[in-house]
Scaffold this motif. Structure first.
Motif, PDB file in Angstrom:
ATOM      1  N   GLY A 123      16.634 -53.226   0.437  1.00 17.66           N
ATOM      2  CA  GLY A 123      15.844 -52.211  -0.243  1.00 17.66           C
ATOM      3  C   GLY A 123      16.025 -50.837   0.362  1.00 17.66           C
ATOM      4  N   THR A 124      16.637 -50.790   1.571  1.00 25.39           N
ATOM      5  CA  THR A 124      16.796 -49.512   2.261  1.00 25.39           C
ATOM      6  C   THR A 124      18.244 -49.042   2.293  1.00 25.39           C
ATOM      7  OG1 THR A 124      17.121 -50.476   4.477  1.00 25.39           O
ATOM      8  CG2 THR A 124      14.857 -50.131   3.750  1.00 25.39           C
ATOM      9  N   LEU A 125      19.166 -49.822   1.711  1.00 27.07           N
ATOM     10  CA  LEU A 125      20.577 -49.453   1.776  1.00 27.07           C
ATOM     11  C   LEU A 125      21.061 -48.762   0.508  1.00 27.07           C
ATOM     12  CD1 LEU A 125      20.249 -52.369   3.515  1.00 27.07           C
ATOM     13  CD2 LEU A 125      22.587 -51.743   4.041  1.00 27.07           C
ATOM     14  N   GLY A 126      20.306 -48.863  -0.576  1.00 20.80           N
ATOM     15  CA  GLY A 126      20.635 -48.147  -1.796  1.00 20.80           C
ATOM     16  C   GLY A 126      19.994 -46.767  -1.808  1.00 20.80           C
ATOM     17  N   ASP A 127      20.239 -46.024  -2.881  1.00 22.37           N
ATOM     18  CA  ASP A 127      19.559 -44.735  -3.037  1.00 22.37           C
ATOM     19  C   ASP A 127      18.061 -44.940  -3.191  1.00 22.37           C
ATOM     20  OD1 ASP A 127      21.882 -42.663  -3.372  1.00 22.37           O
ATOM     21  OD2 ASP A 127      22.459 -44.401  -4.577  1.00 22.37           O
ATOM     22  N   VAL A 128      17.705 -45.990  -3.927  1.00 22.03           N
ATOM     23  CA  VAL A 128      16.309 -46.403  -4.084  1.00 22.03           C
ATOM     24  C   VAL A 128      16.274 -47.926  -3.996  1.00 22.03           C
ATOM     25  CG1 VAL A 128      14.242 -46.379  -5.542  1.00 22.03           C
ATOM     26  CG2 VAL A 128      15.831 -44.444  -5.621  1.00 22.03           C
ATOM     27  N   GLY A 129      15.236 -48.453  -3.353  1.00 15.91           N
ATOM     28  CA  GLY A 129      14.976 -49.888  -3.374  1.00 15.91           C
ATOM     29  C   GLY A 129      13.704 -50.146  -4.147  1.00 15.91           C
ATOM     30  N   THR A 130      13.683 -51.217  -4.922  1.00 15.91           N
ATOM     31  CA  THR A 130      12.483 -51.545  -5.687  1.00 15.91           C
ATOM     32  C   THR A 130      12.015 -52.947  -5.343  1.00 15.91           C
ATOM     33  OG1 THR A 130      13.659 -52.438  -7.617  1.00 15.91           O
ATOM     34  CG2 THR A 130      13.229 -50.053  -7.574  1.00 15.91           C
ATOM     35  N   PHE A 131      10.702 -53.146  -5.411  1.00 15.37           N
ATOM     36  CA  PHE A 131      10.074 -54.420  -5.081  1.00 15.37           C
ATOM     37  C   PHE A 131       9.038 -54.769  -6.143  1.00 15.37           C
ATOM     38  CE2 PHE A 131      11.662 -52.798  -1.119  1.00 15.37           C
ATOM     39  CZ  PHE A 131      12.078 -53.923  -0.417  1.00 15.37           C
ATOM     40  N   SER A 132       8.860 -56.053  -6.365  1.00 18.80           N
ATOM     41  CA  SER A 132       7.781 -56.564  -7.210  1.00 18.80           C
ATOM     42  C   SER A 132       6.776 -57.288  -6.326  1.00 18.80           C
ATOM     43  CB  SER A 132       8.334 -57.530  -8.262  1.00 18.80           C
ATOM     44  OG  SER A 132       7.285 -58.251  -8.885  1.00 18.80           O
ATOM     45  N   MET A 133       5.506 -57.118  -6.631  1.00 18.72           N
ATOM     46  CA  MET A 133       4.444 -57.865  -5.958  1.00 18.72           C
ATOM     47  C   MET A 133       3.724 -58.774  -6.952  1.00 18.72           C
ATOM     48  SD  MET A 133       5.356 -55.232  -4.141  1.00 18.72           S
ATOM     49  CE  MET A 133       5.460 -54.499  -2.530  1.00 18.72           C
ATOM     50  N   HIS A 134       4.492 -59.292  -7.908  1.00 20.00           N
ATOM     51  CA  HIS A 134       3.970 -60.223  -8.900  1.00 20.00           C
ATOM     52  C   HIS A 134       3.444 -61.487  -8.219  1.00 20.00           C
ATOM     53  CE1 HIS A 134       4.548 -63.467 -11.974  1.00 20.00           C
ATOM     54  NE2 HIS A 134       3.952 -62.563 -12.737  1.00 20.00           N
ATOM     55  N   HIS A 135       2.619 -62.204  -8.928  1.00 18.44           N
ATOM     56  CA  HIS A 135       2.000 -63.446  -8.445  1.00 18.44           C
ATOM     57  C   HIS A 135       2.993 -64.385  -7.761  1.00 18.44           C
ATOM     58  CE1 HIS A 135      -0.662 -67.054  -8.863  1.00 18.44           C
ATOM     59  NE2 HIS A 135       0.485 -67.673  -9.065  1.00 18.44           N
ATOM     60  N   THR A 136       4.212 -64.478  -8.268  1.00 16.32           N
ATOM     61  CA  THR A 136       5.182 -65.447  -7.747  1.00 16.32           C
ATOM     62  C   THR A 136       5.867 -64.998  -6.467  1.00 16.32           C
ATOM     63  OG1 THR A 136       6.922 -64.462  -9.117  1.00 16.32           O
ATOM     64  CG2 THR A 136       5.715 -66.336 -10.047  1.00 16.32           C
ATOM     65  N   LYS A 137       5.789 -63.720  -6.116  1.00 17.53           N
ATOM     66  CA  LYS A 137       6.617 -63.178  -5.043  1.00 17.53           C
ATOM     67  C   LYS A 137       6.075 -63.525  -3.659  1.00 17.53           C
ATOM     68  CE  LYS A 137       9.457 -61.241  -7.958  1.00 17.53           C
ATOM     69  NZ  LYS A 137       8.868 -61.489  -9.275  1.00 17.53           N
ATOM     70  N   VAL A 138       6.941 -63.382  -2.636  1.00 15.41           N
ATOM     71  CA  VAL A 138       6.535 -63.747  -1.275  1.00 15.41           C
ATOM     72  C   VAL A 138       5.539 -62.744  -0.691  1.00 15.41           C
ATOM     73  CG1 VAL A 138       8.643 -65.036  -0.790  1.00 15.41           C
ATOM     74  CG2 VAL A 138       8.531 -62.599  -0.196  1.00 15.41           C
ATOM     75  N   LEU A 139       5.468 -61.554  -1.242  1.00 12.88           N
ATOM     76  CA  LEU A 139       4.412 -60.576  -0.937  1.00 12.88           C
ATOM     77  C   LEU A 139       3.780 -60.228  -2.270  1.00 12.88           C
ATOM     78  CD1 LEU A 139       2.944 -58.688   1.065  1.00 12.88           C
ATOM     79  CD2 LEU A 139       4.681 -56.955   0.545  1.00 12.88           C
ATOM     80  N   THR A 140       2.512 -60.591  -2.443  1.00 19.91           N
ATOM     81  CA  THR A 140       1.936 -60.467  -3.779  1.00 19.91           C
ATOM     82  C   THR A 140       0.516 -59.924  -3.762  1.00 19.91           C
ATOM     83  OG1 THR A 140       1.356 -61.677  -5.804  1.00 19.91           O
ATOM     84  CG2 THR A 140       1.180 -62.900  -3.738  1.00 19.91           C
ATOM     85  N   SER A 141       0.199 -59.212  -4.843  1.00 25.99           N
ATOM     86  CA  SER A 141      -1.181 -58.816  -5.137  1.00 25.99           C
ATOM     87  C   SER A 141      -1.506 -59.200  -6.580  1.00 25.99           C
ATOM     88  CB  SER A 141      -1.371 -57.315  -4.919  1.00 25.99           C
ATOM     89  OG  SER A 141      -0.386 -56.566  -5.610  1.00 25.99           O
ATOM     90  N   GLY A 142      -0.826 -60.206  -7.098  1.00 23.37           N
ATOM     91  CA  GLY A 142      -1.004 -60.631  -8.485  1.00 23.37           C
ATOM     92  C   GLY A 142      -0.049 -59.896  -9.390  1.00 23.37           C
ATOM     93  N   GLU A 143      -0.183 -58.611  -9.455  1.00 24.00           N
ATOM     94  CA  GLU A 143       0.768 -57.685 -10.079  1.00 24.00           C
ATOM     95  C   GLU A 143       0.944 -56.515  -9.126  1.00 24.00           C
ATOM     96  OE1 GLU A 143       2.495 -58.176 -12.685  1.00 24.00           O
ATOM     97  OE2 GLU A 143       1.401 -59.632 -13.919  1.00 24.00           O
ATOM     98  N   GLY A 144       2.014 -55.770  -9.296  1.00 21.46           N
ATOM     99  CA  GLY A 144       2.240 -54.612  -8.439  1.00 21.46           C
ATOM    100  C   GLY A 144       3.708 -54.453  -8.117  1.00 21.46           C
ATOM    101  N   GLY A 145       4.038 -53.334  -7.502  1.00 18.15           N
ATOM    102  CA  GLY A 145       5.418 -53.065  -7.135  1.00 18.15           C
ATOM    103  C   GLY A 145       5.485 -51.866  -6.215  1.00 18.15           C
ATOM    104  N   ALA A 146       6.707 -51.490  -5.868  1.00 19.98           N
ATOM    105  CA  ALA A 146       6.922 -50.315  -5.022  1.00 19.98           C
ATOM    106  C   ALA A 146       8.363 -49.878  -5.138  1.00 19.98           C
ATOM    107  CB  ALA A 146       6.580 -50.613  -3.567  1.00 19.98           C
ATOM    108  N   ALA A 147       8.572 -48.581  -5.030  1.00 25.38           N
ATOM    109  CA  ALA A 147       9.912 -48.001  -4.920  1.00 25.38           C
ATOM    110  C   ALA A 147       9.994 -47.310  -3.577  1.00 25.38           C
ATOM    111  CB  ALA A 147      10.168 -47.012  -6.045  1.00 25.38           C
ATOM    112  N   VAL A 148      11.124 -47.509  -2.866  1.00 22.79           N
ATOM    113  CA  VAL A 148      11.272 -46.933  -1.530  1.00 22.79           C
ATOM    114  C   VAL A 148      12.592 -46.175  -1.453  1.00 22.79           C
ATOM    115  CG1 VAL A 148       9.922 -48.799  -0.517  1.00 22.79           C
ATOM    116  CG2 VAL A 148      12.410 -48.961  -0.501  1.00 22.79           C
ATOM    117  N   THR A 149      12.607 -45.129  -0.623  1.00 16.02           N
ATOM    118  CA  THR A 149      13.813 -44.316  -0.469  1.00 16.02           C
ATOM    119  C   THR A 149      13.695 -43.462   0.785  1.00 16.02           C
ATOM    120  OG1 THR A 149      15.221 -42.646  -1.546  1.00 16.02           O
ATOM    121  CG2 THR A 149      12.860 -42.460  -1.906  1.00 16.02           C
TER     122      THR A 149
END
Length: 413
Positions: A177-203
């Motif tokens: 997530g830190t090697l591209g121009d932007v990294g994106t993440f999901s925090m959906h219920h199924t993900k290993v880091l979750t809040s039910g729904e959610g996400g983040a963009a990092v750069t």
């Protein structure tokens, strides 16, 4: 059939999660658009925690992984008619987010062992209309970021990392997530880091971060200095029109707590996956591989390739159904190629008919990519929660594979 022990449930609330939610409930501030209360929002605090965890300069939380991808694409300058290269084997959002910004997804084939985007296929798919490449770290694999970064740089393309399935994985010692121009993440219920729904963009690029901040908050961004209590903290800059794709304060507070348990849970999954790799290899089964630069894997899904005689859609589905019955654990084929997925159907929505010939460019019938098609019939997967179990659970999974594959002729006959 396995009996007597339940599989670990998911999600699992982290210590302090309930207190964090109660704290928001009584804080008087449930959204970042609420009046300023004199202290940093939970969203701002989570953004700082997640950026520090990843070792990246900026994190902008979003309402979903889809929102993170769409804002990343637009922040990188992708727009109407542009082409974006995406892996053919992935979840529907890899294509729908590109279509959602009026651009055209161009499907590229995947590596047959990692199931991640093949750099050579990306190079072959580049045209004068190509603006960006979106790479997905799929199931438990990290893509070949060295080669993909080189391709993107050689052609002047933005590289966006979809790390929705790879929170905490590392490539050459750096968090994905830190090697591209932007990294994106999901925090959906199924993900290993979750809040039910959610996400983040990092750069690490402050200009991209500012654009993403505007795009996810109706064209507003946080003021340079805190306002007086009771005043809005988000200011209308007039720089860039956006939409409301913000993360709530409840989700942000939950993520602050959940982040503290991520590494320990990933370590448990990794240890169990190594054991299961060995047990299945003894049956001549081939677990999903990862690229050579991977220094730490994260298991969103455990994926394994079936024997050659059951590597087609009907046969692998029958094996998956039998394994599910044996284990009481949902085992299923991996994603279908996006150009065959029922979830990718741009012609079903009039909003995507933006001009002459545009829907023709979006037509999934244009594509036939043999590696992705073969992989869809060759690999099975199950959710990471099972890897939070005991060693005995891994032996149960391996034994179920042995029992089911011993009667594969009956299942596929």
């Amino acid at each position: 059939m396995r009996a007597g022990r339940a599989w670990p449930r998911w999600p699992q609330p982290a210590p302090g999660a309930d207190a964090a939610l109660l704290e928001v409930l009584h804080s008087g501030r449930w959204s970042i658009a609420s009046p300023y209360g004199g202290v940093a929002t939970y969203e701002q605090r989570f953004a700082g925690d997640f950026a520090a965890y990843l070792g990246v300069g900026h994190c902008v939380p979003t309402a979903s992984g889809t929102a993170a991808l769409m804002t990343a694409l637009e922040a990188c300058g992708v727009g109407a008619g542009d082409e974006v290269i995406v892996p053919a084997l992935s979840w529907a959002a890899s294509a729908s987010t590109v279509v959602g910004v009026n651009a055209v997804p161009v499907f590229a084939d995947v590596d047959p062992r990692t199931l991640c985007l093949d750099p050579a296929a990306v190079e072959a798919a580049i045209t004068p209309a190509t603006r960006a490449v979106v790479v997905v770290h799929l199931y438990s694999a990290v893509a070949d970021l060295t080669a993909l970064r080189a391709v993107a740089d050689r052609h002047g393309l933005a590289l966006i990392e979809d790390s929705a399935q790879a929170h905490g994985a590392t490539y050459k010692g750096l968090k994905v997530g830190t090697l591209g121009d932007v990294g994106t993440f999901s925090m959906h219920h199924t993900k290993v880091l979750t809040s039910g729904e959610g996400g983040a963009a990092v750069t690490d690029d402050p200009a991209l971060a500012r654009r993403i901040e505007h795009l996810r908050a109706d064209g507003r961004c946080r003021a340079a200095r805190p306002p007086l209590p009771g005043a809005p903290e988000l200011v209308e800059t007039g720089e860039l029109m956006g939409s409301n794709r913000c993360l709530s304060e409840f989700q942000s507070a939950l993520l602050i707590a959940q982040l503290k348990t991520l590494d320990a849970q990933n370590s448990t999954r990794r240890a169990n996956a190594v054991l299961l790799d060995r047990l299945l290899a003894e049956q001549d089964l081939c677990p999903q591989d990862t690229s050579p630069g991977t220094t730490r894997r994260t298991y969103f899904g455990y994926a394994v390739e079936l024997p050659e005689e059951v590597r087609d859609g009907a046969a692998s589905a029958a094996v998956a159904q039998a394994l599910t019955a044996e284990l009481g654990l949902h085992v299923r084929p991996v994603y279908q190629p996006l150009f065959t997925s029922r979830l990718y159907a741009p012609s079903s929505r009039r909003r995507f008919d933006i001009g002459p010939g545009h829907l023709d460019r979006l037509d999934p019938g244009r594509w036939s990519l043999p590696v992705s098609e073969r992989a869809a019939g060759s690999f099975l997967t199950f959710h990471h929660a099972a890897l939070l179990g005991e060693e005995e659970d891994m032996h149960d999974i391996a034994e179920a594979f042995r029992r089911v594959l011993a009667r594969r002729a009956e299942l596929t006959g």
